[in-house]
Design a protein around this motif. Structure first.
Motif, PDB file in Angstrom:
ATOM      1  N   GLY A   1       0.813  -1.213   0.000  1.00 26.75           N
ATOM      2  CA  GLY A   1       0.000   0.000   0.000  1.00 26.75           C
ATOM      3  C   GLY A   1       0.843   1.257   0.000  1.00 26.75           C
ATOM      4  N   LEU A   2       1.917   1.272   0.791  1.00 28.18           N
ATOM      5  CA  LEU A   2       2.782   2.453   0.871  1.00 28.18           C
ATOM      6  C   LEU A   2       3.479   2.717  -0.458  1.00 28.18           C
ATOM      7  CD1 LEU A   2       4.172   4.665   2.562  1.00 28.18           C
ATOM      8  CD2 LEU A   2       5.890   2.953   3.208  1.00 28.18           C
ATOM      9  N   ILE A   3       4.079   1.684  -1.040  1.00 29.06           N
ATOM     10  CA  ILE A   3       4.833   1.866  -2.280  1.00 29.06           C
ATOM     11  C   ILE A   3       3.914   2.223  -3.439  1.00 29.06           C
ATOM     12  CG2 ILE A   3       6.303   0.687  -3.956  1.00 29.06           C
ATOM     13  CD1 ILE A   3       7.425  -0.966  -1.636  1.00 29.06           C
ATOM     14  N   VAL A   4       2.772   1.545  -3.548  1.00 30.28           N
ATOM     15  CA  VAL A   4       1.850   1.819  -4.655  1.00 30.28           C
ATOM     16  C   VAL A   4       1.283   3.231  -4.549  1.00 30.28           C
ATOM     17  CG1 VAL A   4      -0.344   1.151  -5.708  1.00 30.28           C
ATOM     18  CG2 VAL A   4       1.289  -0.603  -5.022  1.00 30.28           C
TER      19      VAL A   4
ATOM     20  N   GLY B   1       0.473  -1.951 -23.077  1.00 28.37           N
ATOM     21  CA  GLY B   1      -0.941  -2.130 -22.786  1.00 28.37           C
ATOM     22  C   GLY B   1      -1.276  -1.756 -21.353  1.00 28.37           C
ATOM     23  N   SER B   2      -2.468  -2.098 -20.943  1.00 33.27           N
ATOM     24  CA  SER B   2      -2.903  -1.744 -19.595  1.00 33.27           C
ATOM     25  C   SER B   2      -2.311  -2.674 -18.544  1.00 33.27           C
ATOM     26  CB  SER B   2      -4.431  -1.775 -19.506  1.00 33.27           C
ATOM     27  OG  SER B   2      -4.902  -3.111 -19.500  1.00 33.27           O
ATOM     28  N   GLY B   3      -2.118  -3.942 -18.885  1.00 26.94           N
ATOM     29  CA  GLY B   3      -1.595  -4.911 -17.933  1.00 26.94           C
ATOM     30  C   GLY B   3      -2.667  -5.645 -17.157  1.00 26.94           C
ATOM     31  N   ILE B   4      -3.904  -5.158 -17.207  1.00 26.96           N
ATOM     32  CA  ILE B   4      -4.975  -5.831 -16.469  1.00 26.96           C
ATOM     33  C   ILE B   4      -5.226  -7.245 -16.991  1.00 26.96           C
ATOM     34  CG2 ILE B   4      -7.461  -5.777 -15.995  1.00 26.96           C
ATOM     35  CD1 ILE B   4      -7.274  -2.812 -15.584  1.00 26.96           C
TER      36      ILE B   4
ATOM     37  N   PRO C   1      -2.463   0.750 -16.102  1.00 25.39           N
ATOM     38  CA  PRO C   1      -1.065   0.540 -15.730  1.00 25.39           C
ATOM     39  C   PRO C   1      -0.812   0.569 -14.231  1.00 25.39           C
ATOM     40  CG  PRO C   1      -1.184   1.979 -17.645  1.00 25.39           C
ATOM     41  CD  PRO C   1      -2.597   1.732 -17.187  1.00 25.39           C
ATOM     42  N   MET C   2      -1.616   1.315 -13.474  1.00 19.54           N
ATOM     43  CA  MET C   2      -1.437   1.322 -12.023  1.00 19.54           C
ATOM     44  C   MET C   2      -1.806  -0.030 -11.419  1.00 19.54           C
ATOM     45  SD  MET C   2      -0.029   3.789 -10.514  1.00 19.54           S
ATOM     46  CE  MET C   2      -0.448   3.113  -8.907  1.00 19.54           C
ATOM     47  N   VAL C   3      -2.795  -0.710 -11.985  1.00 19.80           N
ATOM     48  CA  VAL C   3      -3.135  -2.062 -11.522  1.00 19.80           C
ATOM     49  C   VAL C   3      -1.960  -3.001 -11.755  1.00 19.80           C
ATOM     50  CG1 VAL C   3      -4.671  -4.030 -11.865  1.00 19.80           C
ATOM     51  CG2 VAL C   3      -5.598  -1.718 -11.872  1.00 19.80           C
ATOM     52  N   HIS C   4      -1.388  -2.928 -12.961  1.00 28.50           N
ATOM     53  CA  HIS C   4      -0.227  -3.761 -13.277  1.00 28.50           C
ATOM     54  C   HIS C   4       0.957  -3.390 -12.394  1.00 28.50           C
ATOM     55  CE1 HIS C   4       2.443  -5.636 -16.671  1.00 28.50           C
ATOM     56  NE2 HIS C   4       2.494  -6.306 -15.543  1.00 28.50           N
ATOM     57  N   THR C   5       1.137  -2.100 -12.142  1.00 27.58           N
ATOM     58  CA  THR C   5       2.219  -1.641 -11.278  1.00 27.58           C
ATOM     59  C   THR C   5       2.056  -2.193  -9.863  1.00 27.58           C
ATOM     60  OG1 THR C   5       2.512   0.394 -12.555  1.00 27.58           O
ATOM     61  CG2 THR C   5       3.328   0.389 -10.296  1.00 27.58           C
TER      62      THR C   5
ATOM     63  N   ALA D   1      -5.672  -4.435  -6.167  1.00 31.54           N
ATOM     64  CA  ALA D   1      -6.639  -3.583  -5.472  1.00 31.54           C
ATOM     65  C   ALA D   1      -6.014  -2.240  -5.118  1.00 31.54           C
ATOM     66  CB  ALA D   1      -7.142  -4.282  -4.213  1.00 31.54           C
ATOM     67  N   ALA D   2      -4.748  -2.260  -4.685  1.00 30.99           N
ATOM     68  CA  ALA D   2      -4.062  -1.020  -4.357  1.00 30.99           C
ATOM     69  C   ALA D   2      -3.872  -0.140  -5.585  1.00 30.99           C
ATOM     70  CB  ALA D   2      -2.705  -1.336  -3.721  1.00 30.99           C
ATOM     71  N   GLY D   3      -3.686  -0.748  -6.749  1.00 27.52           N
ATOM     72  CA  GLY D   3      -3.526   0.032  -7.977  1.00 27.52           C
ATOM     73  C   GLY D   3      -4.750   0.859  -8.307  1.00 27.52           C
ATOM     74  N   ILE D   4      -5.932   0.251  -8.219  1.00 27.42           N
ATOM     75  CA  ILE D   4      -7.168   1.000  -8.471  1.00 27.42           C
ATOM     76  C   ILE D   4      -7.385   2.052  -7.392  1.00 27.42           C
ATOM     77  CG2 ILE D   4      -9.685   0.779  -8.394  1.00 27.42           C
ATOM     78  CD1 ILE D   4      -8.601   0.092 -11.068  1.00 27.42           C
ATOM     79  N   ALA D   5      -7.087   1.692  -6.150  1.00 29.49           N
ATOM     80  CA  ALA D   5      -7.247   2.654  -5.054  1.00 29.49           C
ATOM     81  C   ALA D   5      -6.353   3.862  -5.258  1.00 29.49           C
ATOM     82  CB  ALA D   5      -6.931   1.982  -3.722  1.00 29.49           C
ATOM     83  N   ALA D   6      -5.133   3.657  -5.756  1.00 28.41           N
ATOM     84  CA  ALA D   6      -4.218   4.767  -5.992  1.00 28.41           C
ATOM     85  C   ALA D   6      -4.630   5.594  -7.200  1.00 28.41           C
ATOM     86  CB  ALA D   6      -2.796   4.234  -6.182  1.00 28.41           C
ATOM     87  N   ALA D   7      -5.216   4.962  -8.199  1.00 25.80           N
ATOM     88  CA  ALA D   7      -5.606   5.681  -9.417  1.00 25.80           C
ATOM     89  C   ALA D   7      -6.813   6.574  -9.182  1.00 25.80           C
ATOM     90  CB  ALA D   7      -5.897   4.677 -10.535  1.00 25.80           C
TER      91      ALA D   7
END
Length: 758
Positions: A85-88, A150-153, A196-200, A241-247
């Motif tokens: 969570g912190l890094i994302v 691509g998106s990575g999802i 991309p944030m989900v993939h990240t 889940a953290a990727g969507i939360a950060a986006a």
């Protein structure tokens, strides 16, 4: 007897009505890149071992663990979730900060030239800067990490379903995903950064869950507990889940997104940890946003995290408003399904171009960038200038980057409504469309032009060799036609045009991505208005129902086109007519409980199977009996340690002490040992190896009369890689009649399914 499944076997009888395995037209290798279904760098696909191998060695290792080690294991799970969570959240903040400032500087310079009437130079600066950013993103993606395109999802979703494509979670992919996403979004391409944030987030989770790295001397004992696919899967779920939360700054929406769209397997403990991860994201982002609102982050303070508080006012609606909302949902379903159909066709066309080489991939991205720049700069000239409203809540015209009233080429006191939408960042365009009390600030032709432009630009932009998400383009497109419908309804409805834009975005998202609960919560969290709940629920349900009548959701179509053998939640009707006994055939590759080394080496060298039944025959047992299943990686580890015996007798305690639990743990992102790398003497080839202590003595086993549909449900719900099939008739002496794997379930459902080892 029965069989493991290989690609060569599929080619021998692919026309069989009983076992129509994988099409012979499909290659043995598969791409990990969204941009090249045929032409990208290819690699073999493997499935993941989510099942715990309960062999004697594993049981002894767990019995030897004390309370402190169990406490370490539980504590590390929560600590890793906190770190994810912190890094994302920091990456998400950095992405937005970089995009806002890079794109902001580009628009400021271009706007200053427009004010000076230097229109030609303004276009040159705008188009060249976009081209440079796109070229940089495409070059680093094509040459360094093609899996970052691509998106990575789809890749993350396939991984959580049990498919492992090498490279999708490597450190190289993570770095290129971050840098490429920033430059691609800043280049004014109609791509998003949410996917991309989900993939990240998944990459961060996978890297943290590797259990350390011998290469970088990170081999902390506590991390060894996570050297298995089961725990990594849980961490990757939390990362997505953290990727969507950060986006979107939507912690609850992120959890529901992972549950509804990404994960194939879920349990309550995972729900708690994913919720904790997204809560950390929300808290960190809130602190960072407060810091930036003081003006210490350049242009970022004005942009925010995509769309926060864009529509926070009291909403009143009546029964008469339901009909336009239903119509909006139906239109969203039709447009969304058409969008999926066109995008699938475009990606397949791009694949034919991409297979010609890396240069063609880069040229394709550059051509789309130039075309996009021409449209974004040229189309606003078609719109007429509008006088600034006297009661405008902000400066009119807007001088610089963001705002509802772009001056563009208009004289003082007037603004260009189309430029306010199209000559802007995607985030600011959505804010302008979602803005309240702006019913008379946009003209019919401007909204219609913007909708058509976004609809087709998002389709042609999503397949380039660069990190490119679909979430934001779909939101922008849906919001534009939603606002257009609101303008058509006009005074016949009590709803604000900005609210119609929100509902339009929801309907188009549901029509394309086919999610309901998670989308509903994400939209509520990013608009900060719970009063929208009934209308959003209604439009999501209608849109998804209409779109499901035409095709699948966009991510499933991409996975299908890319050849990921994804197990669906539902079964096909024909599967009820087949049994598991119909889809297994010989000859079966098996090992004896105490097997000659030469035989083991021969089987491993001539097959690609990753699991082998272990059979005990006289004198070890009174009659042939299935002892269990042993994994290929474990057999190679036994050969590597050379725990051989000159005679076929059970292994001794002294020999068992040669092994530790870490020897049989799953490797990280690097490649595991191969049988070709091991060398044996003629004397060693004549020796024996006892497989009993390392064999999973309780593999999932079914009778051959079980329906194929029931077996598919078992595969998906439990997350299996292998399933043992035994005959129902007790008179048969050899009880092991089959070993089927995930690849078989994709034979009829997906003609383009990738072939991969079991």
């Amino acid at each position: 007897m029965s069989t493991n499944f290989t690609n060569g076997e599929a080619n021998t009888d692919c026309e069989s009505l009983i076992t129509p395995l994988l099409s012979s037209r499909r290659s043995l290798v598969n791409s990990t890149s969204q941009v090249a279904i045929v032409g990208a760098h290819v690699c073999p696909i493997e499935s993941l071992d989510y099942e715990i191998a309960e062999n004697d060695f594993f049981k002894q290792d767990w019995r030897s663990r004390g309370k402190m080690q169990i406490f370490q294991y539980v504590l590390m799970k929560w600590l890793l979730c906190f770190l994810i969570g912190l890094i994302v959240s920091l990456i998400g903040f950095f992405n937005n900060l970089a995009v806002e400032n890079i794109a902001g500087m580009k628009f400021v310079v271009t706007s200053n030239m427009m004010l000076a009437k230097r229109f030609g130079m303004a276009f040159l600066v705008f188009s060249v800067s976009n081209l440079i950013l796109t070229l940089f993103a495409s070059i680093i993606t094509a040459f360094i990490a093609p899996a970052a395109a691509g998106s990575g999802i789809p890749e993350v979703k396939a991984y959580l379903n049990g498919v492992d494509a090498p490279g999708i979670f490597s450190l190289r992919t993570l770095v290129i995903k971050i840098i490429g996403s920033i430059t691609a979004v800043s280049s004014s391409l109609l791509v998003g950064k949410a996917g991309p944030m989900v993939h990240t987030g998944a990459c961060v989770a996978a890297l943290l869950g590797q259990g350390g790295s011998k290469r970088f001397k990170l081999t902390w004992r506590w991390l060894r507990f996570f050297k298995n696919d089961r725990d990594r899967r849980d961490l990757v779920t939390c990362g997505s889940a953290a990727g969507i939360a950060a986006a979107f700054r939507a912690p609850v929406g992120g959890v529901l997104f992972a549950l509804e769209e990404m994960a194939s397997w879920w349990r309550s403990a995972l729900l708690w940890r994913s919720f904790f991860t997204t809560a950390v994201v929300a808290i960190v982002l809130r602190a960072l946003i407060d810091f930036c609102l003081s003006g210490k982050c350049g242009l970022f303070g004005k942009g925010g995290l995509i769309m926060f508080d864009v529509y926070s006012e009291s909403v009143t609606y009546h029964l008469i408003d339901v009909l336009p909302v239903l119509t909006l949902g139906a239109i969203g379903g039709i447009l969304g399904s058409l969008y999926n159909f066109l995008l699938d066709k475009v990606l397949r066309i791009y694949s034919r171009i991409n297979e010609k080489g890396v240069v063609y991939k880069i040229l394709l991205a550059c051509a789309i960038s130039i075309f996009t720049s021409c449209l974004l700069f040229g189309l606003p000239w078609l719109a007429s200038c509008q006088p600034c409203p006297s009661d405008a809540s902000e400066a009119c015209p807007t001088i610089g980057r963001s705002g509802n009233f772009k001056k563009f080429q208009c004289p003082p006191g007037q603004y260009n409504d189309l430029a306010s939408l199209i000559f802007n960042t995607n985030d600011d365009s959505v804010k302008n469309l979602f803005s309240k009390n702006t019913n008379f600030e946009f003209q019919y032709p401007s909204i219609l032009i913007f909708f058509v432009t976004c609809y087709f630009l998002s389709i042609i932009s999503s397949g380039i060799v660069a990190p490119a998400g679909l979430f934001i383009p779909v939101i922008v497109t849906g919001a534009s036609y939603g606002r257009f419908v609101g303008m058509l309804v006009g005074s016949h409805s009590n709803l604000d045009h900005g609210l119609y834009a929100v509902l339009g975005a929801a309907s188009f998202l549901a029509g394309s991505m086919r999610m309901t609960v998670s989308l509903c919560v994400i939209i509520l969290e990013m608009t900060n208005n719970l009063l929208l709940l009934p209308l959003i629920m209604l439009v999501l349900l209608v849109s998804k129902t209409v779109a499901d009548a035409f095709n699948s959701n966009i991510y499933d179509l991409i996975m299908n086109a890319k050849g990921f053998p994804y197990l669906e939640t539902h079964t096909e009707p024909y599967m009820r007519q087949l049994t598991v006994g119909d889809v297994v055939r010989g000859p079966l590759q098996v090992f004896q409980g105490i097997e000659k080394v030469g035989n083991i080496v021969h089987v491993l060298s001539t097959t690609r199977h990753n699991g082998f039944p272990v059979i005990d025959e006289p004198p070890l047992s009174e009659s042939p009996v299935l002892y269990g299943l042993i994994l290929r990686a474990h057999v190679i580890e036994l050969l590597k340690k050379k725990a051989f015996m000159p005679t076929p007798v059970p292994i001794g305690t002294d020999t068992l002490n040669l092994f530790s639990a870490g020897d049989f743990s799953k490797r990280g992102s690097g490649n595991g040992d191969k049988i070709e790398d091991l060398q044996f003497t003629e004397e060693e080839m004549e020796m024996f190896l006892d497989l009993h202590p390392f064999t999973n003595a309780s593999p999932y086993t079914v009778v051959d009369s079980m329906s194929l549909a029931k077996a598919l449900i078992l595969f998906r719900e439990v997350g299996l890689r292998h399933l043992m099939v035994t005959p129902k008739i007790s008179a048969v002496k050899v009880p092991c009649c089959g070993n089927i794997n995930q690849a078989r379930f994709h034979a009829r459902t997906y003609t383009w399914s990738a072939s991969y080892a079991d």
